[in-house]
Design an enzyme around this catalytic site. Structure first.
Site, mmCIF file in Angstrom:
data_model
loop_
_atom_site.group_PDB
_atom_site.id
_atom_site.type_symbol
_atom_site.label_atom_id
_atom_site.label_comp_id
_atom_site.label_asym_id
_atom_site.label_seq_id
_atom_site.Cartn_x
_atom_site.Cartn_y
_atom_site.Cartn_z
ATOM 1 N N ARG A 47 -7.117 0.245 13.418
ATOM 2 C CA ARG A 47 -6.053 -0.353 12.632
ATOM 3 C C ARG A 47 -5.725 0.548 11.447
ATOM 4 O O ARG A 47 -6.436 1.495 11.155
ATOM 5 C CB ARG A 47 -6.472 -1.759 12.169
ATOM 6 N N GLY A 48 -4.636 0.173 10.725
ATOM 7 C CA GLY A 48 -4.153 1.027 9.643
ATOM 8 C C GLY A 48 -3.117 1.966 10.249
ATOM 9 O O GLY A 48 -3.351 2.535 11.327
ATOM 10 N N ALA A 49 -1.991 2.115 9.552
ATOM 11 C CA ALA A 49 -0.851 2.803 10.160
ATOM 12 C C ALA A 49 -1.180 4.209 10.698
ATOM 13 O O ALA A 49 -0.947 4.493 11.887
ATOM 14 C CB ALA A 49 0.301 2.831 9.168
ATOM 15 N N ARG A 90 1.758 -3.077 18.757
ATOM 16 C CA ARG A 90 2.011 -3.656 17.424
ATOM 17 C C ARG A 90 3.380 -3.161 16.933
ATOM 18 O O ARG A 90 3.710 -1.988 17.136
ATOM 19 C CB ARG A 90 0.906 -3.265 16.423
ATOM 20 N N ASP A 239 2.782 0.475 5.846
ATOM 21 C CA ASP A 239 2.918 0.523 7.308
ATOM 22 C C ASP A 239 4.280 1.057 7.713
ATOM 23 O O ASP A 239 4.438 1.615 8.797
ATOM 24 C CB ASP A 239 2.693 -0.865 7.902
ATOM 25 N N ASN A 249 3.813 -3.567 3.913
ATOM 26 C CA ASN A 249 2.365 -3.367 3.913
ATOM 27 C C ASN A 249 1.718 -4.724 4.189
ATOM 28 O O ASN A 249 2.399 -5.739 4.351
ATOM 29 C CB ASN A 249 1.897 -2.770 2.581
ATOM 30 N N LYS A 250 0.414 -4.741 4.248
ATOM 31 C CA LYS A 250 -0.325 -5.961 4.590
ATOM 32 C C LYS A 250 0.156 -7.169 3.791
ATOM 33 O O LYS A 250 0.418 -7.042 2.593
ATOM 34 C CB LYS A 250 -1.818 -5.703 4.351
#
Ligand code: MRU
Length: 347
Positions: A47-49, A90, A239, A249-250
């Site tokens: 995970r994480g862009a 995603r 992201d 972002n999150k």
């Protein structure tokens, strides 16, 4: 290199540390099928862009290794179909599409070559994406570290460290780690980041491993911390950044930015240029992933909410550019108006 091995290529597939099990279990997995890699991205094992982008690039190599086609054109077609399939995992982090598009361009470039050469060229391209991403993260970390004073208290959200990027520094955490390496005394308030606790499980873990002071708080404590603790900066990753600087972002990043404005605290976004989607004029066009209700209704196997409760679970939000003091990228620190400062870097 990273405190942990995050993403790597093995003969049999794409190697990953399973981030859903951290920090308590450091389990490495190898995705030997496209379906298992798709699942690993979807379920946030990786995970994480930037990390999603790098793993998908190796996924294109996996598609090439698995293809049974003998005709070069059919082979190329199958690899591109594999890329398109991974792209459905995603929707928000643009690095996924950026990396897969780059791999597809490489497929076209080498489509007339013998299959063995095509496979080698694709592996080389994925490795180049991986290495460049690592260099870019370090460069932006150095640039961002300059923004922090000799002593600084900052707050961060989610996880934008090495785990999110497939290398040591990451982005937002890289800025903090570099500042600490430069001898600055940095204290970090770490939002736990409901519902999946990337801040608590991953950011606190990475900062502690690096020897940087980390204080874990629940997301809803941020306002109180800003009011009472004298924070110097909010730093988070991204992201997807639209051409005007609006930043996805999150979930929770937007609330943090609005709170920061009220308290006169600058908000810094740290991200590589591969996270900028110049095709989108504003953040209104950024697709926001909605995830399973079970993530909000409980934790792991424990249900906390009443059965059948209605749940809304957006995984990201968009912070309008007006709340962002600077965007830190590999080319340096960019200031508003971002249409212009980002626009000058459009490739
Ligand atoms: O759902 P996740 O864990 O993939 O979300 C990650 C984030 O929102 C990060 O902050 C973002 O990708 C920046 S990572 C350098």
């Amino acid at each position: 290199m990273s405190q942990l091995r995050v993403i790597w290529w093995e003969e049999s597939g794409v190697g990953l540390i399973d981030q859903t099990l951290l920090p308590h279990e450091e389990k490495e997995i190898v995705c030997e099928t496209l379906e298992s890699l798709w699942e690993a991205i979807k379920s946030l094992r990786v995970r994480g862009a930037p990390a999603i982008g790098v793993s998908a690039a190796y996924g294109a190599v996996l598609a090439a290794m698995l293809s049974k086609k003998n005709d070069p054109k059919e082979f190329a077609e199958e690899v591109k179909q594999g890329c398109d399939y991974l792209a459905t995992s995603r929707p928000t982090a643009v690095n996924l599409f950026w990396a897969l598009d780059r791999m597809k361009r490489k497929v076209d470039e080498v489509a007339t070559q013998p299959l063995k050469d095509q496979r080698e060229a694709l592996l080389e391209e994925a490795r180049a994406i991986d290495v460049e991403n690592t260099e870019v993260c370090e460069r932006l970390s150095i640039a961002g570290a300059e923004l922090l004073g000799q002593q600084a208290q900052v707050i961060t959200h989610c996880n934008a460290g090495g785990l999110a990027c497939g290398n040591y520094y990451g982005t937002a955490l890289g800025v903090i780690l570099k500042a600490a390496e430069h001898g600055k005394k940095i204290g970090v308030y770490v939002d736990e980041t409901r519902p999946l606790l990337q801040g608590s499980r991953l950011t606190a873990f990475e900062l502690m491993k690096a020897g940087v002071e980390a204080t874990l708080i629940c997301d809803n404590m941020a306002g109180h911390v800003m009011k009472t603790k004298g924070l110097d900066a909010v730093i988070f990753g991204a992201d997807r950044i639209a051409a005007n600087g609006d930043t996805a972002n999150k979930i929770g990043s937007y609330s943090l930015a609005v709170l920061a404005k009220e308290h006169g605290i600058p908000v810094y976004v740290a991200a590589p240029l591969s996270t900028v989607d110049f095709s989108l004029a504003s953040g209104d066009e950024i697709p926001i992933e909605e995830r399973e209700s079970v993530e909000v209704a409980g934790w792991q196997t424990t249900r906390t909410a009443p059965a059948n409760v209605k749940v809304y679970n957006p995984a990201f939000d968009v912070t309008p550019a007006k709340y962002i003091a600077a965007i830190i990228c590999e080319e340096g620190v960019l200031y508003p108006p971002f249409e212009e400062s980002l626009g000058r870097l459009r490739r």
